[in-house]
Design a protein around this motif. Structure first.
Motif, short mmCIF file in Angstrom:
data_model
loop_
_atom_site.label_atom_id
_atom_site.label_comp_id
_atom_site.label_asym_id
_atom_site.label_seq_id
_atom_site.Cartn_x
_atom_site.Cartn_y
_atom_site.Cartn_z
N ASP A 61 0.83 -1.21 0.00
CA ASP A 61 0.00 0.00 0.00
C ASP A 61 0.86 1.26 0.00
O ASP A 61 0.60 2.21 -0.73
CB ASP A 61 -0.89 0.03 1.24
CG ASP A 61 -2.33 -0.32 0.94
OD1 ASP A 61 -2.63 -0.56 -0.24
OD2 ASP A 61 -3.13 -0.34 1.89
N GLN A 62 1.88 1.25 0.85
CA GLN A 62 2.78 2.40 0.93
C GLN A 62 3.53 2.60 -0.38
O GLN A 62 3.75 3.73 -0.79
CB GLN A 62 3.79 2.20 2.08
CG GLN A 62 3.20 2.36 3.46
CD GLN A 62 4.22 2.05 4.53
OE1 GLN A 62 4.97 1.07 4.43
NE2 GLN A 62 4.23 2.87 5.58
N GLN A 65 1.24 4.43 -2.78
CA GLN A 65 1.15 5.84 -2.42
C GLN A 65 2.45 6.57 -2.74
O GLN A 65 2.44 7.69 -3.24
CB GLN A 65 0.83 5.99 -0.92
CG GLN A 65 -0.55 5.53 -0.55
CD GLN A 65 -0.77 5.56 0.96
OE1 GLN A 65 0.16 5.49 1.75
NE2 GLN A 65 -2.04 5.66 1.35
N ASP A 68 2.70 7.31 -6.43
CA ASP A 68 1.85 8.46 -6.78
C ASP A 68 2.53 9.78 -6.40
O ASP A 68 2.53 10.74 -7.17
CB ASP A 68 0.49 8.37 -6.08
CG ASP A 68 -0.39 7.26 -6.63
OD1 ASP A 68 -0.12 6.78 -7.77
OD2 ASP A 68 -1.34 6.85 -5.93
N ILE A 133 3.06 9.01 5.06
CA ILE A 133 2.63 7.61 4.86
C ILE A 133 3.54 6.63 5.60
O ILE A 133 3.33 5.42 5.54
CB ILE A 133 2.57 7.23 3.36
CG1 ILE A 133 3.96 7.25 2.72
CG2 ILE A 133 1.59 8.11 2.61
CD1 ILE A 133 4.01 6.64 1.33
#
Length: 173
Positions: A61-62, A65, A68, A133
């Motif tokens: 998930d990190q 992110q 992005d 994050i």
């Protein structure tokens, strides 16, 4: 026979260097073939994202992110990088001319400074987004990566330094 007796020391030195060279090459080949990454990266994760994922030990998930954030930074900074290149090229051309115009050099220097300041603000904003994050251990590792990138000494975070401050209730960007 006299040739070998006279140059015995040189032959031994060269033989030793040959052995050392072969052992270094063998070691490099061994480590190249057996080296494995312990962090599994996402298929869409860029090379910068993979490097930071490895350094920070990011989760899947990190990583998404992070990718992005890095893509946004790359898109946002592209025009600034181009502007910096153009101004530096113009400055170099001015410096190399037969009669350099000092006023033009000062103007270009000012433009380069302003553009560099915008790049620094963008990099700081990127850092804060990435930091948001990360868990505390990852934040410390991120701080170390950025210190290395900016050529600064590493600073250990003290308890309570994990939150970043905002001016007038707005995030700094």
């Amino acid at each position: 026979m006299n040739f070998f007796l006279r140059n015995r020391v040189v032959i031994w030195i060269l033989s030793g260097l040959l052995i050392i060279t072969l052992s270094v090459l063998a070691s490099m080949v061994y480590h190249t073939w057996t080296g494995s990454e312990n962090v599994v990266s996402q298929p869409g994760c860029s090379s910068s994202c993979q490097m930071l994922s490895s350094e920070l030990e990011l989760t899947g998930d990190q990583q998404e992110q992070m990718d992005d954030i890095l893509n946004h930074f790359r898109d946002s900074s592209a025009t600034l990088v181009s502007e910096l290149r153009q101004n530096r090229l113009a400055l170099m051309e001015e410096l190399q001319s037969d009669l350099p115009d000092t006023l033009r050099m000062l103007q270009l220097s000012e433009e380069i400074g302003k553009t560099q300041a915008r790049m620094t603000r963008l990099a700081a904003s990127q850092y804060l987004h990435i930091r948001s994050i990360c868990d505390p251990e990852q934040q410390q590792a991120l701080s170390n990566v950025y210190c290395d990138l900016f050529g600064c000494p590493r600073v250990e975070m003290k308890h309570g330094q994990g939150q970043h401050r905002h001016r007038n209730g707005k995030a700094w960007e």
